[in-house]
Design a protein around this motif. Structure first.
Motif, PDB file in Angstrom:
ATOM      1  N   LEU A   1       0.882  -1.117  -0.028  1.00 31.84           N
ATOM      2  CA  LEU A   1       0.012   0.078   0.053  1.00 31.84           C
ATOM      3  C   LEU A   1       0.874   1.206   0.167  1.00 31.84           C
ATOM      4  CD1 LEU A   1      -2.786   1.542   0.355  1.00 31.84           C
ATOM      5  CD2 LEU A   1      -2.427   1.046   2.813  1.00 31.84           C
ATOM      6  N   LEU A   2       1.971   1.252   0.899  1.00 33.56           N
ATOM      7  CA  LEU A   2       2.816   2.434   1.047  1.00 33.56           C
ATOM      8  C   LEU A   2       3.514   2.708  -0.570  1.00 33.56           C
ATOM      9  CD1 LEU A   2       4.264   2.075   4.435  1.00 33.56           C
ATOM     10  CD2 LEU A   2       2.808   3.766   3.882  1.00 33.56           C
ATOM     11  N   GLU A   3       3.875   1.751  -1.010  1.00 36.00           N
ATOM     12  CA  GLU A   3       4.700   1.780  -2.120  1.00 36.00           C
ATOM     13  C   GLU A   3       3.834   2.405  -3.365  1.00 36.00           C
ATOM     14  OE1 GLU A   3       7.541  -0.922  -5.237  1.00 36.00           O
ATOM     15  OE2 GLU A   3       6.365  -1.932  -3.802  1.00 36.00           O
ATOM     16  N   ARG A   4       2.569   2.462  -3.351  1.00 30.90           N
ATOM     17  CA  ARG A   4       1.699   2.936  -4.504  1.00 30.90           C
ATOM     18  C   ARG A   4       1.889   4.623  -4.275  1.00 30.90           C
ATOM     19  NH1 ARG A   4      -4.051   0.544  -3.753  1.00 30.90           N
ATOM     20  NH2 ARG A   4      -4.509   1.886  -5.660  1.00 30.90           N
ATOM     21  N   SER A   5       1.965   4.980  -3.197  1.00 35.57           N
ATOM     22  CA  SER A   5       2.328   6.432  -3.006  1.00 35.57           C
ATOM     23  C   SER A   5       3.715   6.918  -3.077  1.00 35.57           C
ATOM     24  CB  SER A   5       1.599   6.996  -1.820  1.00 35.57           C
ATOM     25  OG  SER A   5       0.452   6.621  -1.611  1.00 35.57           O
ATOM     26  N   LEU A   6       4.727   6.208  -3.363  1.00 38.12           N
ATOM     27  CA  LEU A   6       6.205   6.402  -3.026  1.00 38.12           C
ATOM     28  C   LEU A   6       6.741   6.854  -4.549  1.00 38.12           C
ATOM     29  CD1 LEU A   6       8.140   6.471  -0.681  1.00 38.12           C
ATOM     30  CD2 LEU A   6       9.044   4.332  -1.627  1.00 38.12           C
ATOM     31  N   ARG A   7       7.575   7.771  -4.619  1.00 38.21           N
ATOM     32  CA  ARG A   7       8.365   8.015  -5.862  1.00 38.21           C
ATOM     33  C   ARG A   7       9.560   6.883  -5.968  1.00 38.21           C
ATOM     34  NH1 ARG A   7      13.405   9.346  -4.909  1.00 38.21           N
ATOM     35  NH2 ARG A   7      13.812  10.775  -2.952  1.00 38.21           N
ATOM     36  N   PRO A   8       9.905   7.003  -7.155  1.00 39.58           N
ATOM     37  CA  PRO A   8      10.995   5.797  -7.497  1.00 39.58           C
ATOM     38  C   PRO A   8      12.370   6.229  -6.677  1.00 39.58           C
ATOM     39  CG  PRO A   8       9.947   6.350  -9.504  1.00 39.58           C
ATOM     40  CD  PRO A   8       9.498   7.176  -8.446  1.00 39.58           C
ATOM     41  N   GLY A   9      12.812   5.455  -5.893  1.00 34.24           N
ATOM     42  CA  GLY A   9      14.067   5.877  -4.961  1.00 34.24           C
ATOM     43  C   GLY A   9      13.627   6.321  -3.421  1.00 34.24           C
ATOM     44  N   GLY A  10      12.358   6.573  -3.113  1.00 34.65           N
ATOM     45  CA  GLY A  10      11.790   7.080  -2.148  1.00 34.65           C
ATOM     46  C   GLY A  10      11.991   6.087  -0.997  1.00 34.65           C
ATOM     47  N   MET A  11      11.556   6.538   0.210  1.00 35.15           N
ATOM     48  CA  MET A  11      11.663   5.565   1.504  1.00 35.15           C
ATOM     49  C   MET A  11      10.272   5.198   2.269  1.00 35.15           C
ATOM     50  SD  MET A  11      13.791   6.411   4.869  1.00 35.15           S
ATOM     51  CE  MET A  11      15.579   6.569   3.963  1.00 35.15           C
ATOM     52  N   LEU A  12      10.321   3.979   2.688  1.00 39.03           N
ATOM     53  CA  LEU A  12       9.317   3.690   3.397  1.00 39.03           C
ATOM     54  C   LEU A  12       9.752   3.537   4.944  1.00 39.03           C
ATOM     55  CD1 LEU A  12       7.597   0.497   1.518  1.00 39.03           C
ATOM     56  CD2 LEU A  12       7.278   2.791   1.392  1.00 39.03           C
ATOM     57  N   LEU A  13       8.722   3.925   5.692  1.00 39.19           N
ATOM     58  CA  LEU A  13       8.931   3.694   7.314  1.00 39.19           C
ATOM     59  C   LEU A  13       7.890   2.838   7.670  1.00 39.19           C
ATOM     60  CD1 LEU A  13       9.435   7.435   8.484  1.00 39.19           C
ATOM     61  CD2 LEU A  13      11.088   5.477   7.934  1.00 39.19           C
ATOM     62  N   VAL A  14       8.176   1.717   8.589  1.00 35.07           N
ATOM     63  CA  VAL A  14       7.210   0.803   8.737  1.00 35.07           C
ATOM     64  C   VAL A  14       7.438   0.686  10.367  1.00 35.07           C
ATOM     65  CG1 VAL A  14       6.098  -1.580   8.843  1.00 35.07           C
ATOM     66  CG2 VAL A  14       6.804  -0.302   6.650  1.00 35.07           C
ATOM     67  N   GLY A  15       6.287   0.944  11.183  1.00 31.83           N
ATOM     68  CA  GLY A  15       6.322   0.567  12.736  1.00 31.83           C
ATOM     69  C   GLY A  15       5.748  -0.402  12.974  1.00 31.83           C
ATOM     70  N   GLU A  16       6.377  -1.547  13.733  1.00 33.91           N
ATOM     71  CA  GLU A  16       5.745  -2.836  14.148  1.00 33.91           C
ATOM     72  C   GLU A  16       6.292  -3.504  15.409  1.00 33.91           C
ATOM     73  OE1 GLU A  16       3.583  -6.186  12.522  1.00 33.91           O
ATOM     74  OE2 GLU A  16       3.407  -4.161  12.326  1.00 33.91           O
ATOM     75  N   PRO A  17       5.208  -4.052  15.823  1.00 38.36           N
ATOM     76  CA  PRO A  17       5.664  -5.225  17.082  1.00 38.36           C
ATOM     77  C   PRO A  17       6.754  -6.096  16.633  1.00 38.36           C
ATOM     78  CG  PRO A  17       3.283  -4.474  17.301  1.00 38.36           C
ATOM     79  CD  PRO A  17       3.637  -4.182  15.899  1.00 38.36           C
ATOM     80  N   PHE A  18       7.331  -6.759  17.578  1.00 36.82           N
ATOM     81  CA  PHE A  18       8.161  -8.073  17.392  1.00 36.82           C
ATOM     82  C   PHE A  18       8.230  -8.699  18.803  1.00 36.82           C
ATOM     83  CE2 PHE A  18      11.359  -4.534  17.487  1.00 36.82           C
ATOM     84  CZ  PHE A  18      12.224  -4.967  18.758  1.00 36.82           C
ATOM     85  N   TRP A  19       8.632  -9.765  18.695  1.00 43.99           N
ATOM     86  CA  TRP A  19       8.775 -10.822  19.855  1.00 43.99           C
ATOM     87  C   TRP A  19      10.285 -10.346  20.188  1.00 43.99           C
ATOM     88  CZ3 TRP A  19       4.816 -12.060  22.582  1.00 43.99           C
ATOM     89  CH2 TRP A  19       3.487 -12.532  21.857  1.00 43.99           C
TER      90      TRP A  19
END
Length: 248
Positions: free
Chosen positions: A125-143
Motif C-alpha cells: 500500500l505504501l509503495e503505491r504512493s512512493l516516488r522511485p527511490g523513495g523511502m518507506l517507514l514501517v512501525g511494528e511490534p516484534f517478539w
C-alpha cells in the motif's frame, strides 16, 4: 467512520500513540536524513506528532490520514501550534484506501499495519504512493523473547504467536518483499513505560470523573488487570520499532 470512544479515552492527551518517546522520534527523523522540501505521507497518522515535528525541525511537508476524528482535529491544532499548518494537512478517512495523488519522498505507517492486513500488505500500500527511490517507514511490534504460552501471547495483544514476528523474522520479511533495511530505531523500556502508564492515569482520571458511564465497569477492570499484565508480559516479551526501507 471513527475509532470507538474507549480508544480516545484511553489515549487521553498522549501526543505519541506508540512506545516512542519524543527523543526517539527526533532520532528517527535525523537518522533517515530528512531534507528541507521532502514530502511525506503518514497513513494512520494519529495525532500528527511525527509530521508536525518533522515539518518544524526539518522543513518537510506532507499529509496525514487517520480514521479518528479526535486525532485528526488534535493534529490540525498541533500544526497550527508549531506554525506548519501551511506545510502539512490532516485528512479524516480510511488510511487503508488512501493513495497520494503525487508520489512522495517518504511514505510511512507507524504502528498500524492492520490497515494493509499486515506488514506485506501495508508495504505494498505504501509503495503505491512512493516516488522511485523513495523511502518507506514501517512501525511494528516484534517478539523480544519467545512467548512460552498462550497467556503470554494474549497479554501481548496477539491471538497467535505468529501474529507478531521476532526481529529476525521481521527483517527477513522486508528482504523477501524486495526491500533493503537501511535504518531502524527501536523503542526502549522507558518508551514502553511512558506509553503504558499514561493509559492507566488517563483511565483513572476518567473513572473519577465518570463513575456512572456505561464504559466504567470495563475501564475499572482494565485498570485492575493491565498494570500487572504489562509488567509481567508486554514489557519483557514485546519489542517495537520503526524500520526504514529502500527498494532493492
Amino acid at each position: 467512520m471513527d475509532l470507538p470512544r474507549h480508544h480516545t479515552i484511553r489515549e487521553g492527551d498522549l501526543r505519541i500513540c506508540n512506545p516512542f518517546t519524543p527523543r526517539k522520534l527526533a532520532t528517527l527523523g535525523q537518522v533517515i536524513k530528512l531534507r528541507a522540501g521532502d514530502t511525506l505521507l503518514d497513513l494512520a497518522s494519529g495525532r500528527g506528532e511525527m509530521l508536525c515535528t518533522w515539518s518544524r525541525d526539518h522543513g518537510v511537508s506532507g499529509t496525514g490520514v487517520d480514521i479518528s476524528t479526535v486525532s485528526t482535529d488534535v493534529a490540525r491544532l498541533r500544526a497550527t501550534e508549531f506554525g506548519v499548518a501551511d506545510k502539512v494537512e490532516f485528512l479524516h478517512g480510511d488510511a487503508g484506501e488512501f493513495v497520494a495523488e503525487t508520489p512522495v519522498d517518504v511514505a510511512a505507517c507507524i504502528g498500524a499495519t492492520g490497515i494493509g492486513g499486515g506488514v506485506p500488505g501495508t508495504v505494498r500500500l505504501l509503495e503505491r504512493s512512493l516516488r522511485p527511490g523513495g523511502m518507506l517507514l514501517v512501525g511494528e511490534p516484534f517478539w523480544r523473547r519467545e512467548p512460552p504460552d498462550q497467556e503470554t501471547i494474549e497479554a501481548c495483544h496477539a491471538e497467535r504467536r505468529d501474529d507478531w514476528r521476532d526481529l529476525t523474522g521481521l527483517v527477513t520479511v522486508f528482504h523477501e518483499l524486495g526491500w533493503d533495511l537501511v535504518e531502524m530505531v527501536l523503542a526502549d523500556g522507558d518508551g514502553w513505560d511512558r506509553y503504558a502508564a499514561a493509559h492507566w492515569l488517563n483511565i483513572r482520571r476518567w473513572l473519577d470523573a465518570n463513575p456512572d458511564d456505561e464504559l466504567a465497569p470495563a475501564f475499572r477492570e482494565e485498570l485492575t488487570t493491565d498494570p500487572l499484565s504489562y509488567v509481567r508480559y508486554r514489557r519483557n516479551f514485546l519489542g517495537w520499532g520503526v524500520f526504514a526501507l529502500l527498494k532493492r
